[in-house]
Design an enzyme around this catalytic site. Structure first.
Site, PDB file in Angstrom:
ATOM      1  N   GLN A   1     -57.715  -2.788  -4.797  1.00 54.71           N
ATOM      2  CA  GLN A   1     -56.100  -2.416  -4.531  1.00 54.71           C
ATOM      3  C   GLN A   1     -55.377  -3.476  -5.325  1.00 54.71           C
ATOM      4  O   GLN A   1     -55.632  -4.215  -5.817  1.00 54.71           O
ATOM      5  CB  GLN A   1     -55.974  -2.413  -2.762  1.00 54.71           C
ATOM      6  CG  GLN A   1     -56.352  -3.960  -2.342  1.00 54.71           C
ATOM      7  CD  GLN A   1     -57.028  -3.623  -0.851  1.00 54.71           C
ATOM      8  OE1 GLN A   1     -56.559  -2.717  -0.417  1.00 54.71           O
ATOM      9  NE2 GLN A   1     -57.743  -4.694  -0.349  1.00 54.71           N
TER      10      GLN A   1
ATOM     11  N   HIS B   1     -51.196  -9.602  15.546  1.00 55.48           N
ATOM     12  CA  HIS B   1     -52.550 -10.187  15.875  1.00 55.48           C
ATOM     13  C   HIS B   1     -52.837 -10.623  17.171  1.00 55.48           C
ATOM     14  O   HIS B   1     -54.024 -10.494  17.561  1.00 55.48           O
ATOM     15  CB  HIS B   1     -52.486 -11.341  15.006  1.00 55.48           C
ATOM     16  CG  HIS B   1     -52.521 -11.100  13.534  1.00 55.48           C
ATOM     17  ND1 HIS B   1     -51.746 -11.632  12.558  1.00 55.48           N
ATOM     18  CD2 HIS B   1     -53.273  -9.965  12.819  1.00 55.48           C
ATOM     19  CE1 HIS B   1     -51.871 -10.930  11.276  1.00 55.48           C
ATOM     20  NE2 HIS B   1     -52.841 -10.199  11.378  1.00 55.48           N
TER      21      HIS B   1
ATOM     22  N   GLU C   1     -64.403  -8.798   5.160  1.00 57.12           N
ATOM     23  CA  GLU C   1     -63.541  -8.336   4.460  1.00 57.12           C
ATOM     24  C   GLU C   1     -63.712  -7.839   3.014  1.00 57.12           C
ATOM     25  O   GLU C   1     -64.450  -8.505   2.240  1.00 57.12           O
ATOM     26  CB  GLU C   1     -62.401  -9.476   4.275  1.00 57.12           C
ATOM     27  CG  GLU C   1     -61.175  -9.280   3.288  1.00 57.12           C
ATOM     28  CD  GLU C   1     -60.432  -8.128   3.514  1.00 57.12           C
ATOM     29  OE1 GLU C   1     -59.628  -8.280   4.612  1.00 57.12           O
ATOM     30  OE2 GLU C   1     -60.375  -7.253   2.697  1.00 57.12           O
TER      31      GLU C   1
ATOM     32  N   GLY D   1     -66.898  -2.837   5.532  1.00 64.67           N
ATOM     33  CA  GLY D   1     -67.233  -3.283   7.033  1.00 64.67           C
ATOM     34  C   GLY D   1     -68.415  -1.938   7.637  1.00 64.67           C
ATOM     35  O   GLY D   1     -69.108  -2.400   8.682  1.00 64.67           O
TER      36      GLY D   1
ATOM     37  N   SER E   1     -56.428  -1.657   6.919  1.00 65.78           N
ATOM     38  CA  SER E   1     -55.239  -0.917   6.501  1.00 65.78           C
ATOM     39  C   SER E   1     -55.257   0.553   6.749  1.00 65.78           C
ATOM     40  O   SER E   1     -56.143   0.777   7.845  1.00 65.78           O
ATOM     41  CB  SER E   1     -55.089  -1.187   5.111  1.00 65.78           C
ATOM     42  OG  SER E   1     -56.218  -0.879   4.482  1.00 65.78           O
ATOM     43  N   ASP E   2     -54.561   1.281   6.325  1.00 62.61           N
ATOM     44  CA  ASP E   2     -54.288   2.612   6.750  1.00 62.61           C
ATOM     45  C   ASP E   2     -55.375   3.477   6.108  1.00 62.61           C
ATOM     46  O   ASP E   2     -56.230   3.057   5.092  1.00 62.61           O
ATOM     47  CB  ASP E   2     -52.765   3.400   6.179  1.00 62.61           C
ATOM     48  CG  ASP E   2     -51.653   2.554   6.844  1.00 62.61           C
ATOM     49  OD1 ASP E   2     -51.872   2.496   8.354  1.00 62.61           O
ATOM     50  OD2 ASP E   2     -50.948   2.084   6.148  1.00 62.61           O
TER      51      ASP E   2
ATOM     52  N   ASP F   1     -59.187  -4.587  11.926  1.00 68.36           N
ATOM     53  CA  ASP F   1     -57.843  -5.204  11.559  1.00 68.36           C
ATOM     54  C   ASP F   1     -57.776  -4.433  10.011  1.00 68.36           C
ATOM     55  O   ASP F   1     -57.584  -5.242   9.152  1.00 68.36           O
ATOM     56  CB  ASP F   1     -57.681  -6.544  11.572  1.00 68.36           C
ATOM     57  CG  ASP F   1     -56.303  -6.939  10.991  1.00 68.36           C
ATOM     58  OD1 ASP F   1     -55.632  -5.989  10.677  1.00 68.36           O
ATOM     59  OD2 ASP F   1     -56.079  -8.175  10.957  1.00 68.36           O
TER      60      ASP F   1
ATOM     61  N   PRO G   1     -59.850   1.935   0.544  1.00 71.36           N
ATOM     62  CA  PRO G   1     -61.139   1.413   1.254  1.00 71.36           C
ATOM     63  C   PRO G   1     -61.057   1.339   2.594  1.00 71.36           C
ATOM     64  O   PRO G   1     -62.210   1.434   3.034  1.00 71.36           O
ATOM     65  CB  PRO G   1     -60.794  -0.220   0.703  1.00 71.36           C
ATOM     66  CG  PRO G   1     -59.581  -0.342   0.272  1.00 71.36           C
ATOM     67  CD  PRO G   1     -58.942   1.107  -0.111  1.00 71.36           C
TER      68      PRO G   1
HETATM   69  N1  SPD Z   1     -49.554   0.377   8.266  1.00 68.84           N
HETATM   70  C1  SPD Z   1     -49.938  -0.774   7.889  1.00 68.84           C
HETATM   71  C2  SPD Z   1     -51.110  -1.085   9.080  1.00 68.84           C
HETATM   72  C3  SPD Z   1     -51.742  -2.533   8.554  1.00 68.84           C
HETATM   73  C4  SPD Z   1     -52.504  -2.975   9.630  1.00 68.84           C
HETATM   74  N2  SPD Z   1     -53.212  -4.100   9.382  1.00 68.84           N
HETATM   75  C5  SPD Z   1     -52.492  -5.016   8.983  1.00 68.84           C
HETATM   76  C6  SPD Z   1     -53.272  -6.576   8.571  1.00 68.84           C
HETATM   77  C7  SPD Z   1     -52.815  -7.640   9.216  1.00 68.84           C
HETATM   78  N3  SPD Z   1     -53.918  -8.501   9.423  1.00 68.84           N
END
Ligand code: SPD
Length: 280
Positions: free
Chosen positions: A33, A64, A108, A140, A159-160, A157, A164
């Site tokens: 990314q 968090h 990660e 993961g 992303s959308d 935790d 990935p």
């Molecule tokens: N729409 C974005 C959602 C992001 C969620 N994870 C963010 C990572 C923060 N540690």
């Protein structure tokens, strides 16, 4: 000339989150990314992945603290914890506030996120240098296959569900997570916004209740995420999330969002949102 960040993902749906940028600090493209770091006018330093806001200094605590302390305070003695995603270190930082924690695995997929955060967000990211933290740069969904009955708590935790992280919103991943949790274990996962992402939430609750003894959904308020809120699924091999009574004496000192009262309140959803989820 004024510089504004428009969040790319939501723009597709005719909605925008605009943040005024003071200074553009860094950009790199990894095999996974594009990572961009900015100094914003109203939210401090922040970073995006493929144009989507991941974290700002001003409101990261609300996300968090809630992805971490809700499961950790639901578990009587969380010792072994897995964080999937979370390469900025905010989730690990909160996990380490619990004195019972003996090991934290941080999986990660993109080491580039961790490197950028060490450089631009050291106050948050340096938690990942704690000797209890074991780093893995892997998918993961593959990492969880290597552990059975091992973790007390897992936080996804992510992303959308594009790019990935897509696999982290699918049934096989949740089945494998259930296997790698100990009896009594709990996982929470980034579960999007009930205003904008009803179909994604409904799809998750098509299968979560079939895999876990108990499940639920709660949310937190983060102004720089789409619609200003973001929710979490709560998937449990132990407690019923709606019956947990957090012990105020175990709440870590110095938090800004989480409290025993907020823990309970976060599970109370507006009526229109309840139809997306299953309480079990
Ligand atoms: N729409 C974005 C959602 C992001 C969620 N994870 C963010 C990572 C923060 N540690």
């Amino acid at each position: 000339m004024e510089l504004w960040l428009d969040e790319a993902l939501e723009l597709k749906n005719g909605r925008a989150l605009k943040i005024k940028v003071k200074e553009f600090l860094h950009s790199r493209t990894t095999p996974f990314q594009k990572i961009d770091v900015f100094e914003s006018e109203g939210f401090g330093r922040m970073f995006t992945l493929d144009g989507v806001v991941m974290m700002t200094e001003a409101d990261e605590f609300a996300y968090h603290e809630m992805i971490v302390h809700v499961p950790m305070m639901s578990h009587p003695n969380p010792e072994k914890v897995l964080v999937i995603g979370g390469g900025d270190g905010g989730t690990v930082r909160e996990v380490l506030k619990h004195p019972s924690v003996k090991e934290v695995h941080l999986c990660e997929i993109d080491k580039g996120v961790i490197d950028v955060c060490y450089e631009y967000f050291p106050e948050i990211a340096n938690a990942m240098k704690d000797p209890r933290v074991k780093h893995a740069y892997e998918d993961g969904a593959k990492y969880v296959k290597d552990y059975q009955n091992y973790f007390d708590c897992i936080m996804v935790d992510s992303s959308d569900p594009v790019g990935p992280a897509e696999v982290l919103f699918k049934r096989p991943f949740y089945e494998t997570m259930a296997n790698c949790l100990k009896e009594g274990g709990i996982c929470t996962t980034q579960g999007e916004s009930f205003y904008y992402h009803g179909p994604i939430i409904r799809e998750l609750f098509n299968f979560i209740p079939e895999i876990f003894n108990h499940c639920g959904y709660y949310y937190t308020v983060v102004p720089t995420y789409p619609s200003g809120i973001i929710g979490f699924t709560y998937c449990s091999k132990g407690p019923d999330p709606y019956a947990v009574v957090p012990d105020p004496k175990r709440v870590p000192q110095g938090l800004k969002y989480y409290s025993a009262e907020m823990h309970k309140a976060a599970f109370v959803l507006p009526q229109f949102a309840q139809k997306h989820i299953v309480r079990k």
